[in-house]
Design an enzyme around this catalytic site. Structure first.
Site, short mmCIF file in Angstrom:
data_model
loop_
_atom_site.label_atom_id
_atom_site.label_comp_id
_atom_site.label_asym_id
_atom_site.label_seq_id
_atom_site.Cartn_x
_atom_site.Cartn_y
_atom_site.Cartn_z
N HIS A 49 -5.71 2.60 7.28
CA HIS A 49 -6.20 2.12 5.99
C HIS A 49 -6.46 0.62 6.01
O HIS A 49 -7.42 0.14 5.42
CB HIS A 49 -5.19 2.45 4.90
CG HIS A 49 -5.69 2.15 3.52
ND1 HIS A 49 -6.45 3.04 2.79
CD2 HIS A 49 -5.57 1.06 2.73
CE1 HIS A 49 -6.76 2.52 1.61
NE2 HIS A 49 -6.24 1.31 1.55
N GLU A 94 -13.67 2.59 -3.52
CA GLU A 94 -12.56 2.87 -2.62
C GLU A 94 -12.02 4.26 -2.91
O GLU A 94 -12.26 4.84 -3.97
CB GLU A 94 -11.44 1.84 -2.76
CG GLU A 94 -11.70 0.54 -2.04
CD GLU A 94 -10.43 -0.24 -1.77
OE1 GLU A 94 -9.40 0.05 -2.41
OE2 GLU A 94 -10.47 -1.16 -0.93
N SER A 95 -11.24 4.76 -1.96
CA SER A 95 -10.65 6.10 -2.10
C SER A 95 -9.18 6.01 -2.51
O SER A 95 -8.50 5.03 -2.22
CB SER A 95 -10.73 6.85 -0.76
OG SER A 95 -9.94 6.20 0.21
N HIS A 96 -8.72 7.03 -3.21
CA HIS A 96 -7.30 7.26 -3.43
C HIS A 96 -7.06 8.76 -3.29
O HIS A 96 -6.46 9.41 -4.16
CB HIS A 96 -6.86 6.73 -4.80
CG HIS A 96 -5.68 5.80 -4.70
ND1 HIS A 96 -4.63 5.80 -5.58
CD2 HIS A 96 -5.37 4.85 -3.78
CE1 HIS A 96 -3.73 4.89 -5.24
NE2 HIS A 96 -4.16 4.30 -4.14
N ASN A 97 -7.53 9.29 -2.16
CA ASN A 97 -7.52 10.73 -1.94
C ASN A 97 -6.13 11.30 -1.77
O ASN A 97 -5.71 12.22 -2.48
CB ASN A 97 -8.35 11.07 -0.70
CG ASN A 97 -9.77 10.55 -0.78
OD1 ASN A 97 -10.30 10.35 -1.86
ND2 ASN A 97 -10.38 10.31 0.37
N ASP A 118 -9.65 -5.51 -7.30
CA ASP A 118 -10.56 -6.04 -6.28
C ASP A 118 -11.71 -6.80 -6.91
O ASP A 118 -12.25 -7.74 -6.31
CB ASP A 118 -11.11 -4.89 -5.42
CG ASP A 118 -10.13 -4.44 -4.36
OD1 ASP A 118 -9.22 -5.21 -4.02
OD2 ASP A 118 -10.28 -3.30 -3.86
N GLN A 242 2.10 5.08 -5.87
CA GLN A 242 2.40 4.00 -6.79
C GLN A 242 2.31 4.46 -8.24
O GLN A 242 1.71 5.49 -8.54
CB GLN A 242 1.43 2.84 -6.54
CG GLN A 242 1.30 2.43 -5.09
CD GLN A 242 0.14 3.10 -4.39
OE1 GLN A 242 -0.19 4.25 -4.67
NE2 GLN A 242 -0.48 2.39 -3.47
N GLU A 314 4.16 -1.31 -2.39
CA GLU A 314 2.80 -1.31 -2.94
C GLU A 314 2.84 -1.20 -4.46
O GLU A 314 1.97 -0.57 -5.08
CB GLU A 314 1.98 -0.19 -2.30
CG GLU A 314 1.75 -0.43 -0.81
CD GLU A 314 0.94 0.65 -0.12
OE1 GLU A 314 0.52 1.61 -0.80
OE2 GLU A 314 0.74 0.55 1.11
N SER A 315 3.85 -1.82 -5.06
CA SER A 315 3.91 -1.88 -6.52
C SER A 315 2.60 -2.46 -7.05
O SER A 315 1.99 -3.34 -6.44
CB SER A 315 5.09 -2.76 -6.96
OG SER A 315 6.31 -2.16 -6.60
N SER A 541 -11.83 6.43 4.73
CA SER A 541 -10.68 7.31 4.52
C SER A 541 -10.77 8.44 5.54
O SER A 541 -11.56 9.37 5.39
CB SER A 541 -10.69 7.87 3.09
OG SER A 541 -9.63 8.80 2.92
#
Length: 747
Positions: A49, A94-97, A118, A242, A314-315, A541
């Site tokens: 990543h 972006e991905s959050h798969n 971002d 998260q 990764e808070s 990803s």
């Protein structure tokens, strides 16, 4: 012994996702074995990543610069495009798969939160969000739960934050059943001279942490989840996902933008994947410095967090900020105004090393350059092999497999297919009108956003990818993804100017998957060069697969277009009864990978449609000239379902909702002509008085012109093949997904 500083072994490295060779390289870079905290930092920074170790060699083959780009791809948190008048557009996808497969609500919500950060970490105010979502088929109960959770997570975060979700796409295919794809895109606007950079800016400056406290949520989140497939242990991974707070992020937005506007920010970066590890190392490397950080000063949500946990957390809703020492008081006053904590945690140094102290002890000493892409991070070019399944898929005859279905039956079934039917069940959960900039959204080919900062000017944005095409022919599929995104933007009256991409693929260590990846990028690159739409950045990803199978290769394209005059905004729906309807482009007959083939047979076979990139560019140029000449009332791209479905959608989404069509579609085979998915075509409507002018413009660019018929009141007929009413079509089209989801919206 302090567990954070114990000397590690190759077995520790393997447990953190590194290889034996990578561990050996780390030992060589440090001239010693790393301790546990150092190894943890390397493991996240060298993860798929963060490092792009298996993709960067291919990504560098894409066009990454252009006249309008203010930063080259990969140089900042997001792309930056000059739109004139002193303003720039910042955008990224972006991905959050994997997090969304584990915890759909929070996974999707924090995906939105991350992409928004971002944007505003570069000084841009977010003005729109889009998404691209893929799930298994809706006859599966787990798929319904994932679908519900993801949509609600996106809606709740975006609505609470106050950014309109204006467009996107939703696709259902069995290959996404275990591994859904959740790609989030955001767009922002900024004065070109007020942007911020993710740099340390030189030695002797203060390093600050801005925003929320650091907790244990998300440790090894994006970095670990993005580097593995799903198995029976997926449910055990919930702690790696998260948790976001959109209301807090709104305050962080305002504080960040005011800090940047004040002129005191040297550098700023979002703490997304890999948290403090990523922001400290990347900002240091870019600024040619090191950083000395006291982890005891990092505000924590939980007691007794180790150095390893603090560095890898990764808070959400956190930024790393670099300031001149004398500007700290001013920054503190600005942050207090927005009730956003700001804390000095260290300083930049000359030696290029990341030095971490915890409880009075030096717990890590790492050259910043060794952690990042272009420095010490590994770069691989994996083995490629043409996919073996193509021998079977390309030997099939799609028309023969479809059989003797009548055009009327095919049409009615397609209108109710979740891949074609109205997505109002989704977008009615989104606030698309907040900020009052939205001129056109979900029922059009691209969303259109007014720019209040530049009166009269607008943006058109779209997300696109037909993954079936990429599966059947990766080069064509990659090229078509860019072409369709550009075509959709052009249909709305905008000039396509740049793309961002989210490249969703399976395991790169599989030679057939890596071949898909390389070929799809080759197609994307060829298309981007033809359309002059360079790549501004994005996301890769990999490992999108379960124990059973990989997802179809899915290079999602986010396209940005500029509308110089909002009077040229063009809807997809018909506007006026009596208007002429015509097709710019050829009728075509290609059924490979089509929605009809999948719906009738359950198969994805044949070849992807052909794509002539120069012919596509000519089509878009002709269309835009006709639009800007005031000739075109509506324009709609025939995609899934072909010309027949495009005509139906232009009727259902017409002005007043009751304008139909009376047309003839010529072809040797009606099924192929009506429902084939050939490329480089647009259905347009216009006043009969303008027909000769439209024909002349088409001829000027060498674009075929095919008159189809005219717009009617209420009725819809295609020759003798299909006869219905707009009301009947709308009932099928508008209720299909809601019916499958139980008839109610979520929440």
């Amino acid at each position: 012994m302090n567990p954070d500083t114990r000397t590690t072994t190759v077995e520790d490295a393997k447990s953190l996702g590194l290889t034996a060779a990578e561990y050996e390289k780390i030992c060589h870079l440090l001239n010693r074995a790393p301790n546990y905290t150092e190894l943890g930092v390397y493991s996240v920074m060298w993860s798929e990543h963060c490092s792009y170790k298996n993709s960067i060699a291919q990504l560098k083959l894409l066009p990454r610069s252009g006249a309008r780009l203010l930063v080259e791809a990969g140089q900042e948190n997001a792309g930056l495009v000059d739109i004139g008048d002193g303003y720039a557009i910042c955008f990224k996808i972006e991905s959050h798969n994997h997090p969304s497969a584990v915890e759909p609500y929070q996974g999707a919500a924090t995906g939105v939160g991350g992409i928004l950060r971002d944007i505003f970490t570069m000084g841009a105010r977010p003005i729109a969000a889009l998404d691209s979502l893929r799930f298994g088929k809706l006859d599966n109960e787990r798929t319904k739960l994932l679908f519900e959770g993801v949509v609600k997570g996106i809606g709740d975060y975006g609505n609470s934050f106050g950014v309109p979700t204006v467009g996107g796409e939703v696709f259902f295919e069995d290959c996404y059943r275990d591994n859904p794809l959740v790609n989030a895109m955001a767009v922002g606007i900024v004065k070109a001279e007020q942007t911020a950079s993710a740099t340390s800016g030189g030695a002797g400056k203060a390093v600050m942490i801005l925003g929320a406290r650091t907790g244990r949520d998300g440790i090894h989140g994006a970095s670990l989840l993005a580097s593995r497939e799903f198995d029976e242990k997926t449910e055990d991974m919930r702690p790696t996902v998260q948790v976001g707070d959109p209301f807090y992020e709104k305050m962080l937005l305002e504080a960040s933008l005011e800090l940047i506007a004040s002129g005191i920010v040297v550098g700023m970066q979002d703490m997304g994947a890999a948290g403090i590890s990523c922001s400290t190392s990347e900002m240091s490397e870019k600024g040619g410095t090191g950083m000395k950080v006291n982890l005891d000063l990092v505000p924590l949500r939980e007691d007794d967090m180790s150095a390893y946990e603090i560095m890898l957390s990764e808070s959400q809703e956190r930024m790393l900020l670099v300031l001149e020492e004398e500007d700290i008081p001013k920054a503190e006053v600005l942050c207090e105004k927005w009730d956003v904590p700001i804390t000095r945690i260290g300083e930049t140094t000359e030696d290029g090393n990341i030095e971490l102290y915890h409880r009075g002890e030096l717990v890590a000493h790492i050259p910043a350059e060794s952690l990042v892409l272009g420095g010490g991070a590994p770069v691989y070019i994996r083995e490629q092999k043409e996919a073996s399944y193509l021998q079977e898929t390309r030997s099939a005859d799609p028309r023969e497999l479809i059989g003797d279905i009548t055009p009327s039956d095919a049409f009615n079934q397609l209108l109710e297919s979740p891949n074609i039917a109205s997505k109002h069940w989704v977008y009615e959960q989104y606030d698309s009108m907040v900020r009052t900039n939205t001129a056109q959204s979900f029922d059009s080919d691209a969303a259109v956003i007014r720019l209040k900062e530049v009166p009269g000017k607008g943006l058109a944005v779209a997300t696109d990818c037909n993954s079936r095409y990429v599966y059947l022919n990766p080069w064509r599929g990659g090229a078509i993804a860019v072409a369709e995104a550009a075509r959709n933007v052009a249909c709305s009256g905008a000039t396509p100017v740049a793309i961002t991409n989210c490249l969703n693929f399976g395991n790169p260590y599989n030679p057939e998957v890596y071949w898909q990846f390389a070929e799809a990028l080759r197609g994307m690159g060829d298309a981007c060069r033809t359309f002059d739409t360079p790549v501004t950045g994005g996301n890769v990803s990999f490992h999108n697969e379960s124990q059973e199978k990989a997802v179809f290769p899915t290079p999602t394209i986010g396209m940005l277009g500029i509308i110089e005059d909002l009077n040229h905004v063009t809807p997809a729906g018909f506007r006026q009864s009596g208007d002429m309807i015509a097709l710019l482009g050829n009728i075509g007959s290609e059924l490979g990978g089509s929605e009809l083939l999948s719906l009738v047979t359950g198969k994805v076979v044949g070849d992807a449609p052909e794509i002539d990139l120069q012919a596509e560019k000519n089509l878009q140029s002709a269309l835009l000239k006709a639009i800007r000449s005031g000739l075109i009332s509506s324009a709609h791209d025939p995609s899934e379902g072909g010309i027949a479905i495009a005509l139906a959608e232009s009727s259902i989404n017409s002005l007043g909702g009751n304008l139909g069509a009376n047309v003839e579609v010529e072809g040797e085979d009606q099924i192929s002509a009506l429902f084939g998915e050939s490329q480089s075509r647009v259905v347009v409507s216009f006043s009969p008085e303008g027909e000769e002018s439209v024909k002349a413009i088409a001829g000027e660019f060498g674009v075929p012109y095919c008159p189809l018929g005219h717009v009617t009141e209420g009725s819809f007929t295609i020759g003798s093949a299909i006869s219905t009413t707009v009301a009947e079509m709308a009932e099928r089209y508008n209720g299909a997904i809601e019916k499958r989801m139980g008839g109610e919206l979520v929440g």
